[in-house]
Scaffold this motif. Structure first.
Motif, PDB file in Angstrom:
ATOM      1  N   TYR A 506      56.034 -10.641 -17.259  1.00  0.00           N
ATOM      2  CA  TYR A 506      56.630 -10.611 -15.982  1.00  0.00           C
ATOM      3  C   TYR A 506      58.117 -10.157 -15.807  1.00  0.00           C
ATOM      4  O   TYR A 506      58.347  -9.355 -14.927  1.00  0.00           O
ATOM      5  N   VAL A 507      58.811 -10.142 -16.805  1.00  0.00           N
ATOM      6  CA  VAL A 507      59.983  -9.703 -16.787  1.00  0.00           C
ATOM      7  C   VAL A 507      59.971  -8.213 -16.943  1.00  0.00           C
ATOM      8  O   VAL A 507      60.614  -7.216 -16.343  1.00  0.00           O
ATOM      9  N   VAL A 508      58.869  -7.510 -17.602  1.00  0.00           N
ATOM     10  CA  VAL A 508      58.572  -5.897 -17.596  1.00  0.00           C
ATOM     11  C   VAL A 508      58.423  -5.577 -16.144  1.00  0.00           C
ATOM     12  O   VAL A 508      58.815  -4.702 -15.850  1.00  0.00           O
ATOM     13  N   ALA A 509      57.469  -6.435 -15.563  1.00  0.00           N
ATOM     14  CA  ALA A 509      56.941  -6.090 -14.081  1.00  0.00           C
ATOM     15  C   ALA A 509      58.224  -5.853 -13.077  1.00  0.00           C
ATOM     16  O   ALA A 509      58.293  -4.977 -12.369  1.00  0.00           O
ATOM     17  N   MET A 510      59.006  -6.704 -13.224  1.00  0.00           N
ATOM     18  CA  MET A 510      60.255  -6.987 -12.551  1.00  0.00           C
ATOM     19  C   MET A 510      61.283  -6.001 -12.439  1.00  0.00           C
ATOM     20  O   MET A 510      61.949  -5.431 -11.826  1.00  0.00           O
ATOM     21  N   PHE A 511      61.399  -5.442 -14.153  1.00  0.00           N
ATOM     22  CA  PHE A 511      62.161  -4.329 -14.172  1.00  0.00           C
ATOM     23  C   PHE A 511      61.612  -3.146 -13.899  1.00  0.00           C
ATOM     24  O   PHE A 511      62.432  -2.200 -13.362  1.00  0.00           O
ATOM     25  N   LEU A 512      60.414  -2.783 -13.956  1.00  0.00           N
ATOM     26  CA  LEU A 512      59.816  -1.473 -13.298  1.00  0.00           C
ATOM     27  C   LEU A 512      59.868  -1.623 -11.579  1.00  0.00           C
ATOM     28  O   LEU A 512      60.182  -0.524 -11.099  1.00  0.00           O
ATOM     29  N   CYS A 513      59.685  -2.606 -11.225  1.00  0.00           N
ATOM     30  CA  CYS A 513      59.938  -2.692  -9.681  1.00  0.00           C
ATOM     31  C   CYS A 513      61.257  -2.462  -9.251  1.00  0.00           C
ATOM     32  O   CYS A 513      61.666  -1.427  -8.274  1.00  0.00           O
ATOM     33  N   ASP A 514      62.087  -3.006 -10.004  1.00  0.00           N
ATOM     34  CA  ASP A 514      63.652  -2.892  -9.819  1.00  0.00           C
ATOM     35  C   ASP A 514      64.089  -1.577  -9.927  1.00  0.00           C
ATOM     36  O   ASP A 514      64.687  -0.857  -9.184  1.00  0.00           O
ATOM     37  N   ALA A 515      63.597  -0.729 -11.005  1.00  0.00           N
ATOM     38  CA  ALA A 515      63.761   0.725 -11.341  1.00  0.00           C
ATOM     39  C   ALA A 515      63.289   1.509 -10.010  1.00  0.00           C
ATOM     40  O   ALA A 515      64.013   2.777  -9.707  1.00  0.00           O
ATOM     41  N   VAL A 516      62.374   1.196  -9.459  1.00  0.00           N
ATOM     42  CA  VAL A 516      61.704   1.887  -8.408  1.00  0.00           C
ATOM     43  C   VAL A 516      62.517   1.824  -7.054  1.00  0.00           C
ATOM     44  O   VAL A 516      62.931   2.940  -6.420  1.00  0.00           O
ATOM     45  N   ILE A 517      62.762   0.472  -6.746  1.00  0.00           N
ATOM     46  CA  ILE A 517      63.396   0.231  -5.652  1.00  0.00           C
ATOM     47  C   ILE A 517      64.800   0.418  -5.639  1.00  0.00           C
ATOM     48  O   ILE A 517      65.391   1.073  -4.656  1.00  0.00           O
ATOM     49  N   GLN A 518      65.640  -0.244  -6.398  1.00  0.00           N
ATOM     50  CA  GLN A 518      66.955   0.020  -6.583  1.00  0.00           C
ATOM     51  C   GLN A 518      67.503   1.351  -6.993  1.00  0.00           C
ATOM     52  O   GLN A 518      68.620   2.045  -6.500  1.00  0.00           O
ATOM     53  N   LYS A 519      66.945   1.988  -7.977  1.00  0.00           N
ATOM     54  CA  LYS A 519      67.533   3.139  -8.593  1.00  0.00           C
ATOM     55  C   LYS A 519      66.547   4.236  -8.230  1.00  0.00           C
ATOM     56  O   LYS A 519      67.098   5.563  -8.686  1.00  0.00           O
ATOM     57  N   GLY A 520      65.454   4.278  -7.629  1.00  0.00           N
ATOM     58  CA  GLY A 520      64.695   5.386  -7.075  1.00  0.00           C
ATOM     59  C   GLY A 520      63.970   6.080  -8.447  1.00  0.00           C
ATOM     60  O   GLY A 520      63.802   7.241  -8.187  1.00  0.00           O
ATOM     61  N   ARG A 521      63.672   5.442  -9.411  1.00  0.00           N
ATOM     62  CA  ARG A 521      63.368   6.240 -10.643  1.00  0.00           C
ATOM     63  C   ARG A 521      61.754   6.264 -10.257  1.00  0.00           C
ATOM     64  O   ARG A 521      60.927   5.230  -9.849  1.00  0.00           O
ATOM     65  N   PRO A 522      60.906   7.297 -11.057  1.00  0.00           N
ATOM     66  CA  PRO A 522      59.620   7.271 -11.095  1.00  0.00           C
ATOM     67  C   PRO A 522      58.914   6.354 -12.033  1.00  0.00           C
ATOM     68  O   PRO A 522      59.547   5.884 -13.071  1.00  0.00           O
ATOM     69  N   ILE A 523      57.707   5.882 -11.839  1.00  0.00           N
ATOM     70  CA  ILE A 523      57.181   4.819 -12.596  1.00  0.00           C
ATOM     71  C   ILE A 523      56.815   5.547 -14.016  1.00  0.00           C
ATOM     72  O   ILE A 523      56.166   6.705 -13.863  1.00  0.00           O
ATOM     73  N   PRO A 524      56.935   5.368 -15.146  1.00  0.00           N
ATOM     74  CA  PRO A 524      56.830   6.053 -16.362  1.00  0.00           C
ATOM     75  C   PRO A 524      55.276   6.088 -16.401  1.00  0.00           C
ATOM     76  O   PRO A 524      54.545   5.206 -16.362  1.00  0.00           O
ATOM     77  N   SER A 525      54.710   7.056 -17.423  1.00  0.00           N
ATOM     78  CA  SER A 525      53.379   6.919 -17.961  1.00  0.00           C
ATOM     79  C   SER A 525      53.071   5.880 -18.911  1.00  0.00           C
ATOM     80  O   SER A 525      51.878   5.587 -19.043  1.00  0.00           O
ATOM     81  N   GLU A 526      54.205   5.727 -19.678  1.00  0.00           N
ATOM     82  CA  GLU A 526      53.966   4.597 -20.530  1.00  0.00           C
ATOM     83  C   GLU A 526      55.293   4.001 -20.722  1.00  0.00           C
ATOM     84  O   GLU A 526      56.358   4.526 -20.701  1.00  0.00           O
ATOM     85  N   LEU A 527      55.278   2.788 -21.424  1.00  0.00           N
ATOM     86  CA  LEU A 527      56.682   2.050 -21.451  1.00  0.00           C
ATOM     87  C   LEU A 527      57.406   2.585 -22.836  1.00  0.00           C
ATOM     88  O   LEU A 527      56.705   2.805 -23.797  1.00  0.00           O
ATOM     89  N   PRO A 528      58.620   2.735 -22.601  1.00  0.00           N
ATOM     90  CA  PRO A 528      59.470   3.015 -23.756  1.00  0.00           C
ATOM     91  C   PRO A 528      59.410   1.805 -24.822  1.00  0.00           C
ATOM     92  O   PRO A 528      59.041   0.781 -24.379  1.00  0.00           O
ATOM     93  N   VAL A 529      59.315   2.122 -26.226  1.00  0.00           N
ATOM     94  CA  VAL A 529      59.372   1.140 -27.143  1.00  0.00           C
ATOM     95  C   VAL A 529      60.320  -0.147 -26.875  1.00  0.00           C
ATOM     96  O   VAL A 529      59.975  -1.192 -26.880  1.00  0.00           O
ATOM     97  N   SER A 530      61.602   0.223 -26.397  1.00  0.00           N
ATOM     98  CA  SER A 530      62.711  -0.635 -26.228  1.00  0.00           C
ATOM     99  C   SER A 530      62.279  -1.531 -25.126  1.00  0.00           C
ATOM    100  O   SER A 530      62.795  -2.665 -25.050  1.00  0.00           O
ATOM    101  N   VAL A 531      61.627  -1.149 -24.072  1.00  0.00           N
ATOM    102  CA  VAL A 531      60.988  -2.188 -23.090  1.00  0.00           C
ATOM    103  C   VAL A 531      59.861  -3.023 -23.378  1.00  0.00           C
ATOM    104  O   VAL A 531      59.827  -4.110 -22.901  1.00  0.00           O
ATOM    105  N   ILE A 532      58.975  -2.714 -24.465  1.00  0.00           N
ATOM    106  CA  ILE A 532      57.982  -3.345 -24.758  1.00  0.00           C
ATOM    107  C   ILE A 532      58.535  -4.666 -25.392  1.00  0.00           C
ATOM    108  O   ILE A 532      59.019  -4.483 -26.540  1.00  0.00           O
TER     109      ILE A 532
END
Length: 545
Positions: A506-532
């Motif tokens: 759930y935390v990972v999903a919210m992080f990815l949503c926030d990255a797109v909405i708040q910071k305009g970042r693209p969704i990565p093709s795979e998660l960085p190790v530090s985020v897993i």
């Protein structure tokens, strides 16, 4: 009001109506309360939270288990190797910490304990409530019982019938935890008589072999076998009871030989407890069905005995003859009305009750009341069951039954989850500020986000620690992102591919949503190790990412 709570209240109100209209009149007419020593049900019993009763010999860890569940001490708790809990204690949620004497507890208008008045002052003086603010007790009531002793002398000195009180609580409990100490497997006479009164409630019983960390693997195998053998001789059932093995308190294991087994066993038990409120409505229906079947059988018995009595002379002689011939009476009624043997009362106890009655004063059999009971079993209750969620429901009907925000129900039990007791260090356990980036195996970039989002995750009502696919989907849809974006986020977040979100996913999903909405970042093709999450990195490596 929350949709799930509304649904539960609706089921309870319908059960109350069914009971008052069809069942209670038959209970009164055929004296169910006398023959089964079970008082008539009150409204508050239908509205009551699920109850969990703990039973076992002294010093098996009942009170320690409760303290582990609550994550804290509770008023009136005493723990020690000697018999410390000398009373029945009901743990209830409340705004302040205090103990409530038994006499006051039995007349409380919002608690289902009025039926205990029948056991008298000698029992009520050994009965108390322990009130404290607790997230666990918001959803369930815990009942701690006195440690069971061995020997006739101790049983007589209790001043009340211990087994009858246990039987009263067992009838109303949603779950009965029968605890054993790995070092004390002997089943005393009082424990055997206590297990005997649990007959008919086998579906509620779960056994716990506690303090199993104090013996090695070979000894555990022998102790486990010995416990099953003892239970097999005591509980006359072809089915084997579920036995959870482990050390159910917050202290670290003394022996780590079986740490992985104990962790899995504890997780299974805690999942059983966590989903208990979800099953409360079904349990209430189940208990009412059992009661209806017993009332119907009792009506046939009482009606038959009444019909066999002479109108003028020889009533006492005929009554004694019928009592002595009770096995044949039962068989006759069973065949005539096609009744199940399991619906009949215990023949010895029933005969004792009959000795203090006059058959000539019994009520005659009214087929109208029998038909009402039959209608409850064949129409009213099945119709009520259809209103509850089932595997046959389509997504649309499931939402209609549970409400769009069914996952928000507060009726869930937050259970302990402490990996450090199993020889595993919790993230940041040795340092309150967590692990540093240099510790690549344990560092998680979302650790602070996980702490911040903990409350919002719990508010969504995870069952057994997991958000259902529908609840998780609703959360993501509310972010306003496009369907393709949400699909990518789901694939990245559902790391173990089980279709459910645990807290870390759930935390990972919210992080990815926030990255797109708040910071305009693209969704990565795979998660960085530090985020897993560190606990899931092996899964990702196994898939070759």
């Amino acid at each position: 009001m929350d949709d799930a709570v509304t649904r539960t209240n609706r089921v309870s109100s319908q059960l109350k109506a069914i009971y008052k209209e069809a069942i209670l009149p038959a209970e009164k007419r055929y004296r169910y309360d006398y023959f089964y020593e079970s008082p008539f049900l009150t409204d508050v019993e239908f509205d009551a939270k699920p109850q969990v009763m703990l039973v076992g010999q002294y010093s098996v860890g009942k009170t320690s288990f409760i303290r582990y569940m609550l994550g804290r001490d509770f008023p009136g708790a005493r723990i020690g190797p000697e018999p410390t809990t000398d009373r029945f204690t009901c743990l209830i949620n409340g705004p302040e910490e205090r103990t409530i004497p038994g006499n006051a507890l039995s007349v409380h208008p919002d608690l289902p304990f009025r039926g205990l008045e029948r056991f008298g002052v000698s029992f009520l003086s050994r009965f108390e409530g322990s009130q404290l603010p607790s997230s666990v007790l918001r959803s369930v009531t815990l009942v701690d019982t006195p440690g069971i002793l061995s020997g006739e002398k101790q049983r007589v000195n209790r001043g009340y019938d211990f087994t009858k009180v246990v039987a009263w609580f067992a009838e109303r409990a949603d779950l009965i935890l029968l605890l054993f100490d790995a070092h004390k497997l002997d089943i005393s006479d009082e424990l055997k008589s206590t297990i005997d009164v649990l007959k008919g409630h086998e579906d509620k019983i779960r056994c716990i072999l506690n303090k199993a960390d104090q013996i090695n693997r070979q000894q555990l195998m022998r102790v486990y076998g010995a416990l099953l053998w003892s239970l097999g001789k005591t509980i006359n059932s072809p089915e084997v009871l579920r036995v959870y093995v482990g050390s159910f308190w917050s202290e670290p294991l003394q022996n780590l030989d079986n740490a992985e087994l104990f962790e899995q066993e504890e997780a299974d038990l805690m999942k059983d407890l966590a989903i208990l409120p979800r099953q409360s409505a079904v349990r209430k229906i189940n208990e009412l069905v059992k009661r209806i079947r017993k009332v119907k059988t009792l009506a046939y018995i009482v009606g038959y005995l009444k019909s066999q009595m002479p109108t003028v002379m020889g009533k006492e002689k005929k009554q004694q003859k019928l009592i002595q011939d009770m096995p044949n009476v039962f068989r006759t009624i069973m065949k005539k009305h096609n009744l199940a043997p399991g619906d009949f009362p215990d023949i010895n106890k029933f005969s004792e009750k009959l000795n203090d009655t006059k058959f000539s004063e019994f009520a005659t059999l009214k087929m109208e009341q029998i038909q009402l009971l039959e209608d409850c079993l064949s129409k009213s209750l099945p119709k009520l069951m259809e209103e509850l969620p089932s595997e046959k429901d389509s997504p649309e009907t499931l939402r209609a039954k549970m409400g769009d925000h069914a996952g928000n129900s507060p009726s869930l039990i937050p259970v302990p989850n402490r990996s450090n007791k199993f020889g595993k260090a919790n993230d940041g356990a040795s340092n309150p500020f967590g692990f540093g980036e240099e510790d690549q195996d344990n560092y998680w970039a979302l650790e602070e986000s996980a702490e911040r989002l903990k409350d919002s995750f719990e508010a969504l009502g995870p069952v057994g620690g997991f958000l259902s696919p529908q609840v998780a989907k609703d959360v993501l849809v509310k972010t306003g992102l496009q369907k393709d974006q949400l699909r990518q986020i789901w694939n990245l977040s559902d790391i173990d591919r089980d279709g459910y979100f645990d807290h870390h996913e759930y935390v990972v999903a919210m992080f990815l949503c926030d990255a797109v909405i708040q910071k305009g970042r693209p969704i990565p093709s795979e998660l960085p190790v530090s985020v897993i999450p560190p606990s899931k990195r092996a899964l990702v490596k196994g898939r070759g990412f």
